[in-house]
Design a protein around this motif. Structure first.
Motif, PDB file in Angstrom:
ATOM      1  N   GLU A 113       4.304  13.632   1.416  1.00 29.74           N
ATOM      2  CA  GLU A 113       4.292  13.034   2.755  1.00 29.74           C
ATOM      3  C   GLU A 113       3.628  11.672   2.664  1.00 29.74           C
ATOM      4  OE1 GLU A 113       5.589  14.274   5.551  1.00 29.74           O
ATOM      5  OE2 GLU A 113       6.253  16.102   4.563  1.00 29.74           O
ATOM      6  N   GLY A 114       4.004  10.768   3.531  1.00 31.51           N
ATOM      7  CA  GLY A 114       3.452   9.421   3.497  1.00 31.51           C
ATOM      8  C   GLY A 114       1.968   9.374   3.785  1.00 31.51           C
ATOM      9  N   GLY A 115       1.308   8.401   3.159  1.00 31.30           N
ATOM     10  CA  GLY A 115      -0.095   8.168   3.443  1.00 31.30           C
ATOM     11  C   GLY A 115      -0.937   7.796   2.243  1.00 31.30           C
ATOM     12  N   SER A 116      -0.451   8.062   1.039  1.00 31.52           N
ATOM     13  CA  SER A 116      -1.212   7.657  -0.144  1.00 31.52           C
ATOM     14  C   SER A 116      -0.412   6.618  -0.916  1.00 31.52           C
ATOM     15  CB  SER A 116      -1.534   8.859  -1.030  1.00 31.52           C
ATOM     16  OG  SER A 116      -2.483   8.481  -2.010  1.00 31.52           O
ATOM     17  N   PHE A 117      -1.100   5.581  -1.341  1.00 29.49           N
ATOM     18  CA  PHE A 117      -0.467   4.438  -1.980  1.00 29.49           C
ATOM     19  C   PHE A 117      -1.234   4.109  -3.262  1.00 29.49           C
ATOM     20  CE2 PHE A 117       0.994   0.112  -2.527  1.00 29.49           C
ATOM     21  CZ  PHE A 117       2.256   0.108  -1.963  1.00 29.49           C
ATOM     22  N   PRO A 118      -0.520   3.777  -4.336  1.00 30.82           N
ATOM     23  CA  PRO A 118      -1.222   3.443  -5.577  1.00 30.82           C
ATOM     24  C   PRO A 118      -1.924   2.093  -5.483  1.00 30.82           C
ATOM     25  CG  PRO A 118       1.137   3.086  -5.844  1.00 30.82           C
ATOM     26  CD  PRO A 118       0.939   3.708  -4.488  1.00 30.82           C
ATOM     27  N   ILE A 119      -3.114   2.032  -6.024  1.00 30.91           N
ATOM     28  CA  ILE A 119      -3.791   0.749  -6.207  1.00 30.91           C
ATOM     29  C   ILE A 119      -3.414   0.290  -7.606  1.00 30.91           C
ATOM     30  CG2 ILE A 119      -6.009  -0.413  -6.450  1.00 30.91           C
ATOM     31  CD1 ILE A 119      -7.068   1.565  -4.324  1.00 30.91           C
ATOM     32  N   ILE A 120      -2.715  -0.824  -7.653  1.00 33.43           N
ATOM     33  CA  ILE A 120      -2.154  -1.325  -8.907  1.00 33.43           C
ATOM     34  C   ILE A 120      -2.796  -2.668  -9.239  1.00 33.43           C
ATOM     35  CG2 ILE A 120      -0.033  -2.078 -10.079  1.00 33.43           C
ATOM     36  CD1 ILE A 120       1.485  -0.267  -8.002  1.00 33.43           C
ATOM     37  N   VAL A 121      -3.245  -2.805 -10.481  1.00 29.95           N
ATOM     38  CA  VAL A 121      -3.752  -4.078 -10.983  1.00 29.95           C
ATOM     39  C   VAL A 121      -2.676  -4.657 -11.895  1.00 29.95           C
ATOM     40  CG1 VAL A 121      -5.503  -5.195 -12.418  1.00 29.95           C
ATOM     41  CG2 VAL A 121      -6.171  -3.397 -10.793  1.00 29.95           C
ATOM     42  N   ARG A 122      -2.269  -5.898 -11.602  1.00 27.37           N
ATOM     43  CA  ARG A 122      -1.231  -6.561 -12.398  1.00 27.37           C
ATOM     44  C   ARG A 122      -1.598  -6.542 -13.883  1.00 27.37           C
ATOM     45  NH1 ARG A 122       2.431  -8.470  -9.117  1.00 27.37           N
ATOM     46  NH2 ARG A 122       1.815  -9.296  -7.093  1.00 27.37           N
ATOM     47  N   GLY A 123      -0.638  -6.150 -14.690  1.00 25.07           N
ATOM     48  CA  GLY A 123      -0.840  -6.108 -16.130  1.00 25.07           C
ATOM     49  C   GLY A 123      -1.602  -4.881 -16.623  1.00 25.07           C
ATOM     50  N   GLN A 124      -2.099  -4.087 -15.700  1.00 22.93           N
ATOM     51  CA  GLN A 124      -2.866  -2.904 -16.083  1.00 22.93           C
ATOM     52  C   GLN A 124      -2.221  -1.622 -15.580  1.00 22.93           C
ATOM     53  OE1 GLN A 124      -6.976  -3.293 -15.031  1.00 22.93           O
ATOM     54  NE2 GLN A 124      -7.490  -1.223 -15.645  1.00 22.93           N
ATOM     55  N   GLY A 125      -1.582  -1.681 -14.403  1.00 22.42           N
ATOM     56  CA  GLY A 125      -0.961  -0.500 -13.827  1.00 22.42           C
ATOM     57  C   GLY A 125      -1.813   0.130 -12.753  1.00 22.42           C
ATOM     58  N   LYS A 126      -1.508   1.391 -12.467  1.00 24.97           N
ATOM     59  CA  LYS A 126      -2.204   2.110 -11.392  1.00 24.97           C
ATOM     60  C   LYS A 126      -3.630   2.414 -11.823  1.00 24.97           C
ATOM     61  CE  LYS A 126      -1.702   6.561 -10.610  1.00 24.97           C
ATOM     62  NZ  LYS A 126      -3.091   6.976 -10.719  1.00 24.97           N
ATOM     63  N   VAL A 127      -4.583   2.022 -10.961  1.00 25.17           N
ATOM     64  CA  VAL A 127      -5.993   2.263 -11.261  1.00 25.17           C
ATOM     65  C   VAL A 127      -6.663   3.144 -10.214  1.00 25.17           C
ATOM     66  CG1 VAL A 127      -6.237   0.100 -12.539  1.00 25.17           C
ATOM     67  CG2 VAL A 127      -6.801   0.163 -10.091  1.00 25.17           C
ATOM     68  N   GLY A 128      -5.926   3.498  -9.173  1.00 23.40           N
ATOM     69  CA  GLY A 128      -6.512   4.326  -8.127  1.00 23.40           C
ATOM     70  C   GLY A 128      -5.546   4.543  -6.988  1.00 23.40           C
ATOM     71  N   THR A 129      -6.101   5.021  -5.871  1.00 21.95           N
ATOM     72  CA  THR A 129      -5.290   5.297  -4.692  1.00 21.95           C
ATOM     73  C   THR A 129      -6.040   4.910  -3.431  1.00 21.95           C
ATOM     74  OG1 THR A 129      -6.171   7.549  -4.588  1.00 21.95           O
ATOM     75  CG2 THR A 129      -4.052   7.261  -5.708  1.00 21.95           C
ATOM     76  N   VAL A 130      -5.260   4.573  -2.411  1.00 21.02           N
ATOM     77  CA  VAL A 130      -5.773   4.454  -1.052  1.00 21.02           C
ATOM     78  C   VAL A 130      -4.966   5.453  -0.230  1.00 21.02           C
ATOM     79  CG1 VAL A 130      -4.283   2.450  -0.568  1.00 21.02           C
ATOM     80  CG2 VAL A 130      -6.198   2.978   0.954  1.00 21.02           C
ATOM     81  N   THR A 131      -5.673   6.315   0.505  1.00 19.55           N
ATOM     82  CA  THR A 131      -5.000   7.382   1.235  1.00 19.55           C
ATOM     83  C   THR A 131      -5.460   7.388   2.679  1.00 19.55           C
ATOM     84  OG1 THR A 131      -4.947   8.688  -0.802  1.00 19.55           O
ATOM     85  CG2 THR A 131      -4.491   9.858   1.257  1.00 19.55           C
ATOM     86  N   VAL A 132      -4.485   7.531   3.577  1.00 17.43           N
ATOM     87  CA  VAL A 132      -4.739   7.603   5.016  1.00 17.43           C
ATOM     88  C   VAL A 132      -4.166   8.917   5.518  1.00 17.43           C
ATOM     89  CG1 VAL A 132      -4.192   6.568   7.265  1.00 17.43           C
ATOM     90  CG2 VAL A 132      -4.692   5.095   5.293  1.00 17.43           C
ATOM     91  N   SER A 133      -4.901   9.588   6.407  1.00 18.21           N
ATOM     92  CA  SER A 133      -4.446  10.827   7.006  1.00 18.21           C
ATOM     93  C   SER A 133      -4.867  10.852   8.472  1.00 18.21           C
ATOM     94  CB  SER A 133      -5.060  12.025   6.268  1.00 18.21           C
ATOM     95  OG  SER A 133      -4.757  13.231   6.928  1.00 18.21           O
ATOM     96  N   GLY A 134      -4.014  11.422   9.295  1.00 18.83           N
ATOM     97  CA  GLY A 134      -4.356  11.582  10.704  1.00 18.83           C
ATOM     98  C   GLY A 134      -3.220  11.253  11.646  1.00 18.83           C
ATOM     99  N   LEU A 135      -2.200  10.589  11.136  1.00 13.83           N
ATOM    100  CA  LEU A 135      -1.024  10.222  11.913  1.00 13.83           C
ATOM    101  C   LEU A 135       0.185  10.901  11.274  1.00 13.83           C
ATOM    102  CD1 LEU A 135      -1.860   6.400  11.988  1.00 13.83           C
ATOM    103  CD2 LEU A 135      -2.413   8.075  13.771  1.00 13.83           C
ATOM    104  N   ALA A 136       1.376  10.596  11.744  1.00 12.66           N
ATOM    105  CA  ALA A 136       2.582  11.065  11.058  1.00 12.66           C
ATOM    106  C   ALA A 136       2.647  10.372   9.693  1.00 12.66           C
ATOM    107  CB  ALA A 136       3.821  10.733  11.892  1.00 12.66           C
TER     108      ALA A 136
END
Length: 154
Positions: A113-136
């Motif tokens: 389900e929508g709400g989590s997005f990868p935190i990506i550093v250019r040239g390095q790739g995914k380094v984490g996540t930002v996640t939101v919950s509470g809406l559709a």
């Protein structure tokens, strides 16, 4: 590939950092919380981590312990697939199935389900996540994207 899936991948290409620090996580989290309060007028949960441990977590008034489940289940999808949780859920729909049926993963730990997005550093790739919950789901996704875009273009 559908236009919607392509647009979701374009967001992942657009919304990349040159580096990502604990301070970046704090500032990004504050931007998202302020947006939810001032623009949406709704309480959401915001969780940002670097893949190893939490860097920012805030549960606004109006959230509940259920949001803990949704934050974890959506971020687990990003960690597993490397793409936004909305993209993964929509990918299975485009294949004519559901996340539950297509992924074979436990819904106790994963939700496409929508709400989590990868935190990506250019040239390095995914380094984490930002996640939101509470809406559709799509709204949670958009809040995360809007927060990232605001932070990265300031």
């Amino acid at each position: 590939m559908s236009e919607f899936l392509e647009a979701l991948l374009e967001q992942e290409e657009e919304l990349q950092f040159e580096s990502f620090t604990n301070e970046d996580a704090y500032e990004l989290g504050c931007i998202i919380v302020k947006h939810a309060k001032d623009v949406l007028g709704k309480g959401i949960a915001v969780h940002i981590e670097n893949g190893e441990y939490p860097l920012f977590t805030h549960y606004m008034t109006g959230t509940s312990k259920d949001n803990i489940y949704w934050v974890n289940a959506k971020k687990n999808v990003v960690h597993h697939y490397g793409h936004s949780s909305l993209y993964v859920g929509e990918m299975y729909k485009a294949q004519g199935t559901t996340f539950k049926e297509g992924s074979g993963l436990s819904l106790d730990e994963f939700q496409g389900e929508g709400g989590s997005f990868p935190i990506i550093v250019r040239g390095q790739g995914k380094v984490g996540t930002v996640t939101v919950s509470g809406l559709a789901g799509e709204e949670d996704h958009q809040v995360a994207v809007d927060g990232l875009r605001t932070y990265l273009t300031r």
